[in-house]
Design a protein around this motif. Structure first.
Motif, PDB file in Angstrom:
ATOM      1  N   SER A 132      20.433   8.803  -6.443  1.00 50.47           N
ATOM      2  CA  SER A 132      21.766   9.647  -7.384  1.00 50.47           C
ATOM      3  C   SER A 132      23.214  10.006  -6.380  1.00 50.47           C
ATOM      4  CB  SER A 132      21.709  11.011  -7.623  1.00 50.47           C
ATOM      5  OG  SER A 132      22.622  11.574  -8.150  1.00 50.47           O
ATOM      6  N   PRO A 133      24.162   9.682  -6.427  1.00 45.31           N
ATOM      7  CA  PRO A 133      25.122  10.014  -4.921  1.00 45.31           C
ATOM      8  C   PRO A 133      26.118  11.458  -5.115  1.00 45.31           C
ATOM      9  CG  PRO A 133      26.081   7.509  -6.490  1.00 45.31           C
ATOM     10  CD  PRO A 133      24.741   8.754  -7.221  1.00 45.31           C
ATOM     11  N   THR A 135      23.803  13.601  -5.246  1.00 42.86           N
ATOM     12  CA  THR A 135      22.998  15.129  -4.441  1.00 42.86           C
ATOM     13  C   THR A 135      23.150  14.470  -2.857  1.00 42.86           C
ATOM     14  OG1 THR A 135      20.373  13.504  -4.898  1.00 42.86           O
ATOM     15  CG2 THR A 135      21.368  15.576  -5.940  1.00 42.86           C
ATOM     16  N   THR A 136      23.025  12.360  -2.859  1.00 41.36           N
ATOM     17  CA  THR A 136      23.124  12.089  -1.221  1.00 41.36           C
ATOM     18  C   THR A 136      24.440  11.854  -1.140  1.00 41.36           C
ATOM     19  OG1 THR A 136      21.935  10.722  -2.293  1.00 41.36           O
ATOM     20  CG2 THR A 136      21.108  11.043  -0.126  1.00 41.36           C
ATOM     21  N   SER A 137      25.722  12.311  -0.518  1.00 35.43           N
ATOM     22  CA  SER A 137      26.912  12.309  -0.178  1.00 35.43           C
ATOM     23  C   SER A 137      26.923  10.391   0.463  1.00 35.43           C
ATOM     24  CB  SER A 137      27.799  12.893   0.276  1.00 35.43           C
ATOM     25  OG  SER A 137      27.009  13.052   1.563  1.00 35.43           O
ATOM     26  N   ALA A 138      28.333  10.011  -0.377  1.00 33.90           N
ATOM     27  CA  ALA A 138      27.957   8.950   0.228  1.00 33.90           C
ATOM     28  C   ALA A 138      28.682   8.610   1.625  1.00 33.90           C
ATOM     29  CB  ALA A 138      28.879   7.679  -0.813  1.00 33.90           C
TER      30      ALA A 138
ATOM     31  N   LEU B 624      23.131   3.861 -10.069  1.00 30.97           N
ATOM     32  CA  LEU B 624      23.158   4.864  -9.189  1.00 30.97           C
ATOM     33  C   LEU B 624      23.349   4.362  -6.876  1.00 30.97           C
ATOM     34  CD1 LEU B 624      20.501   6.920 -11.090  1.00 30.97           C
ATOM     35  CD2 LEU B 624      22.675   7.736 -10.536  1.00 30.97           C
ATOM     36  N   GLY B 627      25.885   3.247  -6.768  1.00 31.24           N
ATOM     37  CA  GLY B 627      27.427   4.925  -5.557  1.00 31.24           C
ATOM     38  C   GLY B 627      26.999   4.328  -3.881  1.00 31.24           C
ATOM     39  N   HIS B 628      26.265   4.016  -3.701  1.00 28.43           N
ATOM     40  CA  HIS B 628      26.620   4.567  -1.644  1.00 28.43           C
ATOM     41  C   HIS B 628      26.635   3.457  -1.135  1.00 28.43           C
ATOM     42  CE1 HIS B 628      23.412   7.808  -2.152  1.00 28.43           C
ATOM     43  NE2 HIS B 628      22.871   6.704  -3.113  1.00 28.43           N
ATOM     44  N   ARG B 723      18.157  12.376   3.760  1.00 26.66           N
ATOM     45  CA  ARG B 723      18.712  13.744   3.302  1.00 26.66           C
ATOM     46  C   ARG B 723      19.096  15.054   4.403  1.00 26.66           C
ATOM     47  NH1 ARG B 723      17.269  14.695  -2.958  1.00 26.66           N
ATOM     48  NH2 ARG B 723      18.163  12.869  -2.913  1.00 26.66           N
ATOM     49  N   LYS B 726      20.827  13.577   7.825  1.00 21.63           N
ATOM     50  CA  LYS B 726      22.874  13.796   7.183  1.00 21.63           C
ATOM     51  C   LYS B 726      23.017  15.001   7.282  1.00 21.63           C
ATOM     52  CE  LYS B 726      23.992   9.885   4.418  1.00 21.63           C
ATOM     53  NZ  LYS B 726      23.836   9.848   2.596  1.00 21.63           N
TER      54      LYS B 726
END
Lengths: 144, 730
Positions: A132-133, A135-138, B624, B627-628, B723, B726
């Motif tokens: 899911s973007p 929560t994880t920033s693109a 989903l 989106g990345h 995560r 990042k």
């Protein structure tokens, strides 16, 4: 782009949740004699969670805990017969009469199936949570 | 608190062991749990005399060690819960090993002790030295475990039984190989030269662990193994020379190591190598008297060595060091510890009136009773080893409590929980001598179980002026002289050569692994995909030869044709035409939906339902994930596109070929009839597929869902690490 902030979408998903869960439960119990079963039910429930996720309705369930619970249930059903002097994974069937439903039959396989469902739901949540973007920033400049 | 609670289980099994040992001489308690009957895999336990004696040691010293650990860690230490749990797990594994009466049970618990010992040695996991020592101990003892497995396999095959009880003597080449493998396993566990290198490093463990694992229990497992399998393998040509060889070298090399080190705990560890060598020499020699002496030594050694470890640990905690060259004036400041150490040390040196004396006396007499070369070698090991033992004991006691020109060491407050268990063990060394009759009744049945000729022997309180006694006196005199000399003029601490070799070997393997991983796992997704695709193509090629063209027909119903066109069309559109990623994902989803339509037409609603649901969830995941990424595919060169197209078509063709081949060669009738009956009667359900999943083949399902969960945990770990990385960047 993915996470809609539209109140219509949110309301729609909210409204769709109970019947979708009903379908999931139906499939779970139908599995004994008709198409369905724990795996399918788990996927439906997982899809409901995913859908709610997309419109911003988060779940507080921790996927790893759900899967752990599922494994404990599955392994428990597998090993329980040993305690009663039977072989691993032997199935027990109980039947009884209830006031409204009439004759009800339940097997330990149903409990086994609950565990399977829990693992599948956990898996789906884990995947959705991971991808899911929201929560994880693109990466910069690529999200739209 | 938790450590005090943890003392309860060993206390219970101590009482049980005493009950078996001192109770009626009826049948040994046994337990038999079948696991996989077809493979003779079963858990078989039996508490016979030897097992009961070992249980007494494992549990009795276990209780004292838990009490001691309570004092060692103090009320505020962190991680005592983990420590108590691991130590109890070890204790359980050790009891399982001692009680095992089948080779498989023996092996399982043998490995369990290796693993729990790894966790205990590495208890201070922030300490790099402790981690390294733990890894070394695990590699050597688990490597020995592999030798044991091979040896037991051969043994069980030759003997025709897996029960240790029913095993007759095994000979021949196979027996010789088994004997060599078993002895190597015993040598790794009991820290025999040249496998002893893990034991000194393992002193990085908290002292309660050393007092327990490295004196009374785990290191005795190898000795126990030699005792248990002596009856079956003792008649092979290999057993005696190899066993005595291991023991002889260790008895001397260990004692020499003990004479050179100045760390009191290392002195004890090296001394243990030497003492265990002596036991292995005696057990491998295998005469009635030798076995009797070895079993007595097992008992005496556990009692005095555990006490000595505890005293050294107490000194370490209270004085802040355990280096004998840095300690001074402890004799008057820690009188109780000094008394305990002197009594236990004297028992180790074989001085009357203590338990160690009678055991050593028995060992000397055993050597005197042999003939020829054997008498020479065993006599050399026993007498030489004993002289050196006296020497390092004298040096240790002088170093800890003797005179020194340095100012007296400052010591912290007394810790009763540490003093009490060691004092009790020292009293045990005395009481063992006083109540020698009781000790005899513990030791003799255990020895008889290994070697029936041991029946006629007993430990003597006062042998009179015999040859053995005169030798004993000479040993003490010579040993004390050597010990005094070495104490005056230290030999210099050796560098741990053997441990270095093991570590370099391990590091070498790891760097090769890193090299290979770096080359094979280079991280390019297209290459991974291509390798998988190529594998499928190559694997499917052999099927091309048994496709029966006459068995191939177009369709069962025209609907399948329609769906097939939809599938192919959607796939082509997706892979070839779509320029946006979302479009491609939706196209793939429609392929999946059409395939589930094919299942419906073919009469498989369960498959169709599952396929439909899986497809839905996958599309959601895709959406989903997209989106990345960029909305559109990056433009690729025409050559790459062509290559991808070729690979795709080839994979599709290969799979079609494999399916056609399997359709042309049906392998018998599907067992539909049997399954239906089984499902309705036993599974109690009418949906055959689900009954198969949850009942008939539930074990498969169990495995699959576990794989599923593990994969999901992998995903969680990957996304979590992405995560946090990042966050680090930000």
């Amino acid at each position: 782009m993915i996470r809609s902030t539209s109140p219509v979408a949110e309301l729609g998903v909210r409204a769709a949740t109970p019947p979708a869960l009903m379908v999931g439960m139906f499939l779970f119990f139908a599995g004994h004699n008709r198409p369905g079963g724990g795996f399918a039910a788990g996927l439906i429930i997982g899809a409901v969670v995913a859908l709610r996720w997309m419109v911003g309705l988060r779940t507080t369930v921790v996927p790893s805990q759900l899967m752990a619970a599922g494994i404990v249930i599955v392994a428990g059903v597998a090993l329980a017969p040993v305690l009663f002097g039977s072989v691993v994974l032997d199935q027990a069937v109980w039947s009884t009469s209830l006031p409204v439903l009439g004759k009800v039959k339940a097997g330990s396989a149903a409990i086994f199936d609950i565990g399977v469902s829990a693992i599948v739901v956990g898996l789906v949540i884990a995947v959705i949570d991971g991808l899911s973007p929201a929560t994880t920033s693109a990466p910069e400049g690529q999200s739209s | 608190m938790v450590l005090r609670l943890a003392a309860i289980p060993p206390l219970v099994s101590t009482v049980v062991a005493l009950g078996v040992l001192l109770g009626s001489s009826g049948d040994a308690p046994s337990l038999d749990v079948s696991w996989v009957p077809g493979l003779d895999l079963e858990f078989v336990f039996q508490i016979d005399s030897l097992a009961a004696l070992m249980t007494l040691l494992v549990s009795g010293i276990g209780v004292l060690v838990f009490v001691y650990a309570n004092g060692y860690f103090g009320p505020t230490a962190a991680g005592t819960g983990r420590f108590a749990t691991t130590l109890l797990a070890f204790s359980t594994a050790m009891l399982g090993l001692v009680w095992a009466d089948s080779v498989w049970t023996l092996f399982v618990f043998w490995e369990a002790t290796s693993i729990t010992s790894f966790l205990l040695v590495g208890h201070k996991s922030v300490d790099a030295a402790a981690r390294l020592a733990a890894r070394r101990a695990l590699l050597i003892t688990a490597g020995g475990g592999l030798a044991l497995l091979a040896g037991l396999l051969i043994l069980a095959d030759r003997a025709g039984t897996t029960r240790l009880d029913d095993m007759g003597p095994v000979g021949g080449t196979a027996g010789g190989v088994a004997a060599a493998l078993v002895l190597v396993a015993a040598a790794t566990k009991s820290a025999q030269f040249p496998f002893h290198v893990w034991l000194p490093g393992a002193m990085a463990a908290p002292t309660p662990v050393s007092a327990y694992l490295h004196s009374a229990t785990m290191v005795k497992a190898g000795v126990l193994l030699v005792a248990l399998l002596g009856p079956a393998l003792g008649e092979t040509d290999v057993w005696k020379p190899v066993g005595i060889g291991f023991g002889l070298l260790s008895a001397f090399w260990g004692a020499i190591g003990a004479l050179r080190h100045t760390d009191a705990k290392l002195i004890l560890a090296w001394g243990t190598v030497s003492q265990l060598g002596l036991m292995i020499v005696l057990l491998s020699a295998g005469s009635g008297k030798a076995v009797f002496a070895a079993v007595s030594l097992i008992l005496a050694h556990a009692v005095f060595k555990a006490a000595l470890f505890m005293v050294v640990g107490e000194i370490d905690v209270r004085a802040g060091t355990r280096d004998i060259s840095a300690l001074s004036g402890l004799g008057s400041r820690m009188p109780l510890a000094a008394m305990v150490a002197v009594v236990s040390g004297a028992s180790m040196a074989g001085v009357p009136p203590l338990l160690g004396f009678t055991a050593k006396e028995a060992a000397i007499e055993a050597a005197l009773k042999m003939d020829g070369l054997e008498a020479l070698v065993v006599g050399f090991a026993v007498i030489g080893g004993s002289v050196l033992t006296v020497a390092y004991t004298v040096r240790l006691l002088l170093g800890l409590f003797g005179p020194s020109d340095q100012p007296a060491t400052d010591i912290a407050d007394r810790r009763p929980a540490m003093a009490f268990p060691s004092a009790l063990l020292a009293v045990g060394s005395v009481l063992g001598y006083v109540f020698l009759g009781t000790v005899n009744s513990l030791v003799r049945p255990a020895a008889v179980q290994v070697q029936p000729e041991a029946e006629v022997y007993y430990l003597l309180r006062w042998p009179g002026i015999t040859t053995a006694f005169l030798i004993s006196v000479a040993i003490v005199v010579a040993g004390s002289t050597v010990g005094w000399l070495v104490f005056r003029r230290p030999l210099g601490v050796p560098s741990p050569v053997g441990a270095g070799v093991v570590d370099r070997g391990t590091d070498g393997v790891l760097s090769v692994a890193r090299f290979v991983t770096g080359r094979v796992q280079h991280g390019s997704l297209p290459v991974y995909m291509a390798v998988m695709a190529m594998t499928v193509i190559v694997a499917a090629l052999p099927f091309a030869f048994d496709v029966e063209p006459s068995a191939i027909y177009l369709w069962d119903s025209p609907m399948q044709g329609v769906l097939a066109v939809v599938v192919v069309g959607a796939a082509v559109l997706t892979s070839g035409m779509a320029s946006s990623r979302l479009g491609a994902a939706l196209g793939l989803g429609s392929v999946g939906v059409a395939v589930s339509g094919l299942f419906v037409v073919h009469g498989a609603p369960d498959l169709a339902l599952t396929q439909l649901l899986v497809e839905t969830v996958i599309v959601v995941g895709f959406v989903l994930g997209l989106g990345h990424l960029t909305r559109r595919f990056p433009s690729a060169k025409a050559g790459w596109r062509l290559l991808r197209l070729v690979v795709s078509v080839c994979v599709g063709g290969a799979v079609a070929l494999a399916l056609a081949s399997s359709a042309s060669n049906p392998s018998g009738v599907p067992p539909l009839e049997d399954l239906t009956v089984a499902a309705v009667d036993e599974g109690g359900g009418n949906n055959l597929v689900n009954v198969i999943l949850t009942d008939v083949r539930a074990l498969d399902t169990l495995g699959e869902v576990v794989v599923l969960a593990v994969a999901a945990l992998g995903i969680l770990a990957l996304t979590e690490s992405g995560r946090s990385r990042k966050e680090e960047v930000a």
